[in-house]
Design a protein around this motif. Sequence first.
Motif, PDB file in Angstrom:
ATOM      1  N   ASN A 412       0.805  -1.221   0.000  1.00  0.00           N
ATOM      2  CA  ASN A 412       0.000   0.000   0.000  1.00  0.00           C
ATOM      3  C   ASN A 412       0.833   1.264   0.000  1.00  0.00           C
ATOM      4  O   ASN A 412       0.450   2.266  -0.591  1.00  0.00           O
ATOM      5  CB  ASN A 412      -0.912   0.031   1.223  1.00  0.00           C
ATOM      6  N   THR A 416       0.276   3.922  -3.016  1.00  0.00           N
ATOM      7  CA  THR A 416      -0.127   5.311  -2.836  1.00  0.00           C
ATOM      8  C   THR A 416       0.784   6.232  -3.612  1.00  0.00           C
ATOM      9  O   THR A 416       0.328   7.156  -4.297  1.00  0.00           O
ATOM     10  CB  THR A 416      -0.036   5.684  -1.341  1.00  0.00           C
ATOM     11  N   SER A 420      -0.288   8.522  -6.866  1.00  0.00           N
ATOM     12  CA  SER A 420      -0.261   9.981  -6.892  1.00  0.00           C
ATOM     13  C   SER A 420       0.645  10.475  -8.009  1.00  0.00           C
ATOM     14  O   SER A 420       0.401  11.542  -8.586  1.00  0.00           O
ATOM     15  CB  SER A 420       0.172  10.540  -5.539  1.00  0.00           C
ATOM     16  N   ALA A 447      -6.810   2.006  -6.614  1.00  0.00           N
ATOM     17  CA  ALA A 447      -6.145   2.601  -5.452  1.00  0.00           C
ATOM     18  C   ALA A 447      -6.987   3.736  -4.899  1.00  0.00           C
ATOM     19  O   ALA A 447      -6.476   4.668  -4.310  1.00  0.00           O
ATOM     20  CB  ALA A 447      -4.758   3.102  -5.840  1.00  0.00           C
ATOM     21  N   LEU A 450      -6.550   4.983  -1.460  1.00  0.00           N
ATOM     22  CA  LEU A 450      -5.224   5.456  -1.084  1.00  0.00           C
ATOM     23  C   LEU A 450      -4.944   6.866  -1.575  1.00  0.00           C
ATOM     24  O   LEU A 450      -4.078   7.540  -1.046  1.00  0.00           O
ATOM     25  CB  LEU A 450      -4.151   4.506  -1.641  1.00  0.00           C
ATOM     26  N   VAL A 451      -5.659   7.295  -2.617  1.00  0.00           N
ATOM     27  CA  VAL A 451      -5.311   8.612  -3.156  1.00  0.00           C
ATOM     28  C   VAL A 451      -5.954   9.709  -2.325  1.00  0.00           C
ATOM     29  O   VAL A 451      -6.934   9.497  -1.609  1.00  0.00           O
ATOM     30  CB  VAL A 451      -5.732   8.780  -4.635  1.00  0.00           C
ATOM     31  N   ASN A 452      -5.400  10.853  -2.450  1.00  0.00           N
ATOM     32  CA  ASN A 452      -5.876  12.022  -1.745  1.00  0.00           C
ATOM     33  C   ASN A 452      -7.284  12.372  -2.210  1.00  0.00           C
ATOM     34  O   ASN A 452      -7.592  12.308  -3.392  1.00  0.00           O
ATOM     35  CB  ASN A 452      -4.914  13.172  -2.065  1.00  0.00           C
TER      36      ASN A 452
END
Lengths: 938, 193
Positions: A412, A416, A420, A447, A450-452
């Motif tokens: 992970n 991430t 990004s 993902a 996990l992304v912003n």
Amino acid sequence: MEQLKTIGRELAMGSQGGFGQSKEFLDLVKSIGEARSKAEEDRIVLSEIDILKRKLLEPDIPKRKMKEYIIRLVYIEMLGHDASFGYIHAVKMTHDDNLLLKRTGYLAVTLFLNEDHDLIILIVNTIQKDLRSDNYLVVCAALNAICRLINEETIPAVLPQVVDLLNHQKEAVRKKAIMALHRFHRKSPSSVSHLISNFRKRLCDNDPGVMGATLCPLFDLITEDVSSYKDLVSSFVSILKQVTERRLPKSYDYHQMPAPFIQIKLLKIMALLGCGDKSASEIMYMVLGDLFRKCDSSTNIGNAILYECIRCISCIIPSPKLLEAAADAISKFLKSDSHNLKYMGIDGLGRLIKISPDIAEQHQLAVIDCLEDPDDTLKRKTFELLYKMTKSSNVEVIVDRMTDYMISINDNHYKTEIASRCVELAEQFAPSNQWFIQIMNKVFEHAGDLVNIKVAHNLMRLIAEGFGEDDDDADSKLRLSAVESYLQIMSEPKLPSLFLQVISWVLGEYGTADGKYSASYISGKLCDVADAYSSDETVKGYAVSALMKIYAFEIASGRKVDVLPECQSLIEELLASHSTDLQQRAYELQALLALDARAVESILPLDASCEDIEVDKDLSFLNGYIQQAIESGAQPYISERERSCMLETTDYHSRDHHEVPSHALRFEAYERPKPSSLPTQASTELVPVPEPSYYSEAHQPISTSSVSERESSEIKLRLDGVKQKWGRPSYQSSTSASSTPPQAANGTSSHPDVGVGSSSLKPRSSYESKKPEIDPEKQRLAASLFGGSSSSRSDRKSSSGGHKPAKGTASKPPKENPIPVQPPPDLLDFGEPTATSVTATDPFKELEGLMDSLSQDGGSTDVMGVLYSDAAPVTTTTSVDSLLSELSDSSKGNPGTYQSQTSKGPNSKEALEKDALVRQMGVNPTSQNPTLFKDLLG
Amino acid sequence: MYFQIHFVLLVSRQGKVRLTKWYSPYTQKERSKIHFVLLVSRQGKVRLTKWYSPYTQKERSKVIRELSGVILNRGPKLCNFIEWRGYKVVYKRYASLYFCMCIDEADNELEVLEIIHHYVEILDRYFGSVCELDLIFNFHKAYYILDELLIAGELQESSKKTVARIISAQDQLVEAAKEEASSISNIIAQATK
């Protein structure tokens, strides 16, 4: 009698320099060694803890026994269990006068305690005493402990003594004192800021060990403040020169290299000092050039120095000659069979590409090999390189590769990061809307958690506002393609929450906009989402809001609305929801369904998400209401500020408004502040990005990414940002052709991209002729990565000749293509492990005496070889393989190999003794732990 | 790795630091060069650990578990480096023992690989063809040697001879104690004949 024998044997063991511990302890270690599972190990350790707890409570424990208990505590702690019950005994042992015990005590406390532990205060006194000792070994032990245990508060207690020790007659003490001061500087720079000149002084120490140790603190100091150390440039250069000329004592040689660790440290410092400084860089040219010539690239340590040189050159302002030397070194790395060196080569390429962007083209196939390597480490490094060399011409290939890799991994942390990076590159260089949406879909799908979250909001904004051009047609096409792709993806199970939010929002806003899909179809899909992810309230909220919009658009356009039965049941369910948010949305939806078209249109106008909502901050629409209240006798409102002015009885409120919070933290004791209590260098240290240092250089990708993230959240997709990132002078020439922002409208945009395509053409054609076995797939990849995009080759060929005739000098002529036909000859010939070839490169052989005659047989030399085959950088991989397999075969533990093992050591007698000892210990060599007995070094 | 906020700082008007919280990776600069040293056997058993950066006991166990899982499963021909949680772990296998060191991402991996080798050579010289068994039973000696090589996560001495000299100076005291023991053992051996 029997008992006496055991005692005798144990004592004899001690005298042999063997294990020297009691039977109990040896049994413990042995049983841990034989434990088959972690659970069994834990059980043994727990019972050991019980035993030790009991034993430590006994009165009058003899010191020898105590020492052993403490070593047993260390063992327990090492295995990951808590031995805090015995910490105090270790602390007590540091007080002992006997150095042997003291040393054990210090070892234990440095392993047990961290600098904030309560027991430290009990040790400080001992340390102070020991620093004054006549015995330099005691002083050394104390200094070792200082480096681990002293914190900011206790620094003043030992600082004066440590400073005195800088002039101690023993070099070992001086060295440790320097390291201790360095540690203090790291902990609290202000506490030693007046002592920094000492580091400069110690740089001239007679002992090379002390000088080498001084480089550590100097590196830190120069990182923080380059300008005040510029005067040392020539000193460092001359030290490096002397080191390379073998002026240091022989004992600093390592694998025939003169003091390589000192060289590397010096190179690191020079990189800092020469950064952006032409005159400082020029002083370094000579010695760097020498290093490239002298470095022995057949040893690992030689390559370590070469790599450091490359790093240094990428930091300073290099001369063309040095750049060429660095490029040569990199190509050697890349051509090597060793994965380690390939890795370093890719890393070096990533550094040099900033200075000379053309360099990657010579190595395109090597880079692609690394990209397709099964080794994850190498792959990731290569992705980092690709990330650095992305431009609008190759963004599609690179990001496609990245997303594919992202999907394939489970880690992970890295997922991430790569996600990004994909988003960043896609936002910056996207050739078309459809492509961008596709990539974003992939990233979110795999993902999404996990992304912003900002990335999601960004995407929604992009779909709503389009790419900025005033082209409604293109915008609606973009929306339609988004809707279509989402409807397709929705059927997949288990999508990330964030992605579902985006999907729901987009379907709500634009699902029915084009009339392609009916309201009942879209609303059915939305109900499915709310149903399938019933535990996720945010998604449900988004889905209900989307439903509301769909129905609102239907009503507003005057069509008759049929609420689907599943939708009806969803609303009913949510009306009774425990979440007030969902409940509210459900009620709103229900209310909206009862309204007429005109009312609905003003509540939820079509495609109004980007319209600015004006917020009436003064709440002026309430004026009438207030007027009424005042007329009927209410008190007028007095703002906070006015109130505080009215109540000006204490000086408390007379202060400026925004200073008020600081009052809570005011203490009278600090009434007279020193204006310079925060040293300026500390403040510069905190500046994250612009600092021109080693570290900030290394973190550049991160910082730029954060910048672009921030910016892009404010604006939107930044197609015009291409120039900003790649607009540095060195880049302009090669990317100028392709840096014009692509048109948003055309889906398959093609880029002329002449400059890059032309230079990659020549080497590629040479591969075709020379290496017919190269996968055409790879060639295509190479062309798309390093060359232009989709234009045909012949096209590029003709255009290349016309546009960039000067490029020919930069690209390598066909003969020097980067495919390694033969690895460079190796000093260690592992195919034929003769005794002489090993001796030639093995410093240990000399020390350990000649090999036993038995060692002539193949197996034994192989064991010697394992070590050095790993160490040697360019061995042929197959030979390493066989060595290792032979090794594991011989470790199976059958009696025959066991016997041969005894002959493997350089001294057969010693090995036999060891073997006997092992047997005495009762450890069965044929147990499940046969490797226990294998020599580490041969 | 986006950092909107790089750090939070509470400072009094007198310049006293009341609270700091660091988010950006450059805080690592304050930490050691080498974060920890780890010796694991091929069976995943811990042989030696040394932590230069602060880790709690719980974190330590987690680190060991994770890393030994990754490293023990790597093939023989692959890189000796792995990227791990924003750090880099350099490891090398000697017979059945894996030596691992954790460093910052921007550091020179080959150099650290050689530091490992340097340490093994010193161990080898000290123990006389070192084997895993030596390290199992004499882990404290391995610690003493490591302490002469690395201090606070930095390489303090690169000369094998110097390290050997100071270790043997320390050991002379041990030898003195052992001589006594061996004379007793001789007496016993005589008596039991």
